[in-house]
Structure formats: C-alpha cells, structure tokens
Design an enzyme around this catalytic site. Structure first.
Site, PDB file in Angstrom:
ATOM      1  N   LYS A 124      67.053  45.746 -79.381  1.00 53.71           N
ATOM      2  CA  LYS A 124      68.173  45.526 -80.306  1.00 53.71           C
ATOM      3  C   LYS A 124      68.284  46.703 -81.254  1.00 53.71           C
ATOM      4  O   LYS A 124      69.379  47.228 -81.493  1.00 53.71           O
ATOM      5  CB  LYS A 124      67.970  44.225 -81.095  1.00 53.71           C
ATOM      6  CG  LYS A 124      68.302  42.979 -80.304  1.00 53.71           C
ATOM      7  CD  LYS A 124      67.831  41.714 -81.005  1.00 53.71           C
ATOM      8  CE  LYS A 124      68.004  40.518 -80.092  1.00 53.71           C
ATOM      9  NZ  LYS A 124      67.235  39.342 -80.513  1.00 53.71           N
ATOM     10  N   GLN A 138      64.565  36.451 -85.369  1.00 53.44           N
ATOM     11  CA  GLN A 138      64.204  36.201 -83.965  1.00 53.44           C
ATOM     12  C   GLN A 138      63.512  34.839 -83.834  1.00 53.44           C
ATOM     13  O   GLN A 138      62.571  34.531 -84.565  1.00 53.44           O
ATOM     14  CB  GLN A 138      63.287  37.327 -83.459  1.00 53.44           C
ATOM     15  CG  GLN A 138      62.959  37.264 -81.992  1.00 53.44           C
ATOM     16  CD  GLN A 138      64.152  37.537 -81.065  1.00 53.44           C
ATOM     17  OE1 GLN A 138      65.067  38.271 -81.414  1.00 53.44           O
ATOM     18  NE2 GLN A 138      64.141  36.923 -79.911  1.00 53.44           N
ATOM     19  N   ASP A 167      74.053  35.603 -85.335  1.00 49.70           N
ATOM     20  CA  ASP A 167      73.642  34.709 -84.247  1.00 49.70           C
ATOM     21  C   ASP A 167      74.595  33.522 -84.115  1.00 49.70           C
ATOM     22  O   ASP A 167      74.581  32.831 -83.094  1.00 49.70           O
ATOM     23  CB  ASP A 167      72.243  34.138 -84.533  1.00 49.70           C
ATOM     24  CG  ASP A 167      71.134  34.865 -83.792  1.00 49.70           C
ATOM     25  OD1 ASP A 167      71.395  35.364 -82.686  1.00 49.70           O
ATOM     26  OD2 ASP A 167      70.010  34.908 -84.331  1.00 49.70           O
TER      27      ASP A 167
HETATM   28  N1  GUN Z   1      65.514  33.992 -79.159  1.00 49.41           N
HETATM   29  C1  GUN Z   1      66.035  33.888 -77.913  1.00 49.41           C
HETATM   30  N2  GUN Z   1      67.367  34.076 -77.943  1.00 49.41           N
HETATM   31  C2  GUN Z   1      67.693  34.303 -79.229  1.00 49.41           C
HETATM   32  C3  GUN Z   1      68.922  34.591 -79.881  1.00 49.41           C
HETATM   33  O1  GUN Z   1      70.007  34.657 -79.292  1.00 49.41           O
HETATM   34  N3  GUN Z   1      68.832  34.785 -81.227  1.00 49.41           N
HETATM   35  C4  GUN Z   1      67.657  34.698 -81.896  1.00 49.41           C
HETATM   36  N4  GUN Z   1      67.698  34.876 -83.209  1.00 49.41           N
HETATM   37  N5  GUN Z   1      66.507  34.435 -81.328  1.00 49.41           N
HETATM   38  C5  GUN Z   1      66.531  34.251 -79.993  1.00 49.41           C
END
Ligand code: GUN
Length: 296
Positions: free
Chosen positions: A54, A98, A121
């Site tokens: 990311k 996350q 998100d």
């Molecule tokens: N863990 C797995 N997928 C995601 C996501 O789309 N966002 C976040 N914040 N954590 C994740």
C-alpha cells in the site's frame, strides 16, 4: 467456449493511471497532495506485506504515505490516541487501520474513532449507513473494485439477479448494497443458506466471498453467468513444500460454464489497492470542497 477472463490487473493499472493524473492535477493546480496513513498493529506477516504494498503504490501515485507500526501489545487507549492525532492532521486525508487487530483491541471502537471523512476503508457506521441510503459515501475497496469489474463485462446490469455468497462487513454486505445501487435483484447467501448450489445457479452475477478454497463448483454456475471470485486462499501445491493461491471458485470447472470470470490471482486482488488510492483522492477532494475527478 471457455469464459472471458476479466483482467483485474489491467483494470487496476488503468484506474491507478487515472488516480495518478488526478493527483498530479491536485498538486499543481490546488497545491494539495493527498496523504494516506496506514496503521499496522503487531507483526502478522501477511498484513506486513499488504501494508508495504500500500505504501509503495501510494507514493508511486504521487501521494504522501504515512506508516505507523505499533507493537502487538499496544493498548486500546494508545491506538485511539493515534487515530485521533491522524484525524486532526491536515496532511492526512485517508486513514486505514489494518485488520484484524490483536485480540485485546476493540475493532468496532477503533473504526468508530476514525473521522468518517477520512475513512477510506468505508467501514465507519456513517459510511455504511450512507451507502445503504444511496448518499455520498466512502465505499469499501474490495467490493467497489468488484463493481468496476462487473461493469466492464455488464455495462447495464439493471434487473439481473446477483447472488453474493458471504455476508462479511468488509465484502459481502457492502457488495450487496453496490449491486442494489446498480439496480440488480440481490440475494445474500451464506454458509447457513439451504441449498446454496441452487441459489448460486440462479445467479446472472455470482460473487463468491466466503474464504473457502474452491467451494463454488462448476455445476453451481448458470451457463453464461458473470463470476467474481473474491477468495485468496493459500493451499498446498503439487510440488512438495510449495503453496499456490486459489479462489473461492473451482476455476478450471467454472471457466467452462461461466460467460466471464475473474482469475485468482490477477482478478479482484489488484483492484483493492487501486480503489484505496481512488478513495484517498476522493476523500481529499471532499475535505477541501473540490470537485471530484469525473473519471474516478
Ligand atoms: N484486512 C483485510 N482486508 C482489509 C481491508 O480491506 N481493510 C483493512 N483495514 N484491513 C483489511
């Protein structure tokens, strides 16, 4: 005839190109450089890889990336204090914590502490609610990416029957809302659904988001259907000691029946980060009351 393959890698690259152009425009015309903060608590190796990717792609698109790594022993108060600092930081337009978090932490409380305007998100109840009433929302990245892939093969999905297998807050539920907003007739099926294969077989659009390797078989699929496979499951490969990635759909069977299908890897996966970058630009524009780029 085997199904058309939906190329998520190419679609993600095109979206990232448009995001990068929009960022360049914001920087030169508005002196606004969108910034994304990613918070990782603990040292889960898979999450570590996601967070590194990311950050790399955020910078490659011309945005600022802020990485916050906290030890697995972090307290709820410490994590909430960081979220509040990021809420108040004008250089940060998007915040992603996350998931999953270590067990001592209350995920719901952390998500609700994020400023909904920075919730890239789309997990905050305000954004969940806005999506459900059709108001401008930040939309969860994976289902939003799926909706873009569906539109590539079905530009006019109104009236089609979409079946979403899986009811998670991250994928299944927001996916169903997006399909509803596309005027599909939507069924949410899940592990407790009676005669799941029969429901799946009635789908013109089938989204599999259950996290069970190759659960959706070829005979679950209506001939010609559009199949979107959200699963990313690591299973033992034929060679001893090696692993490979498979989806929630038995691809070799499904590709002979479907009209279009996303492969794993190279389908939905690459769209998630592209949509996260897109959401960060959208969030920055909204925070500064600037028009949103029309092609995002
Ligand atoms: N863990 C797995 N997928 C995601 C996501 O789309 N966002 C976040 N914040 N954590 C994740």
């Amino acid at each position: 005839m085997p199904a058309r393959l939906i190329d998520g890698k190419a679609a993600a690259a095109h979206l990232i190109d448009r995001v990068s152009l929009a960022v360049a425009h914001l920087v030169t015309e508005q002196r606004l450089q969108p910034g994304l903060a990613v918070v990782l608590v603990g040292d889960d190796p898979a999450s570590e890889v996601y967070v590194r990717n990311k950050a790399r792609q955020t910078v490659a698109a011309g945005m600022r990336s802020f990485e916050h790594r906290l030890p697995a022993s972090t307290s709820q108060a410490e994590l909430l204090a960081l979220v509040r600092r990021l809420n108040a930081d004008p250089a940060v337009h998007g915040i992603l914590v996350q998931l999953p978090l270590p067990p001592q932490l209350d995920e719901g409380e952390v998500i609700e502490a994020i400023d909904p305007a920075k919730d890239v998100d789309g997990f905050h109840p305000i954004n969940v609610g806005r999506l459900s009433i059709g108001a401008p929302a930040l939309v969860p990245c994976t289902p939003y990416g799926c909706s873009l892939l569906i539109r590539e093969v079905l530009p006019e999905p109104a009236g089609l029957h979409a079946v979403v297998v899986g009811r998670s807050n991250i994928v299944g539920k927001p996916m169903a809302q997006l399909l509803l907003a596309m005027h599909c007739t939507v069924t949410i099926a899940h592990s407790r659904t009676r005669d799941l294969p029969a429901f799946a077989r009635s789908a013109d659009i089938l989204v599999a988001a259950v996290g069970r390797p190759q659960m959706v078989r070829g005979d679950w699929i209506k001939p010609g259907a559009c199949v979107i496979d959200v699963g990313i499951n690591r299973v033992p490969a034929d060679e001893p000691g090696k692993t490979r990635l498979v989806g929630d759909v038995a691809f070799a069977e499904a590709v002979e029946v479907a009209g279009a299908i996303t492969p794993v890897p190279g389908g939905v996966g690459p769209m998630t980060i592209a949509c996260l970058l897109r959401n960060t630009v959208i969030a920055a524009c909204r925070q500064h009351r600037l028009p949103e780029p029309a092609d995002l």
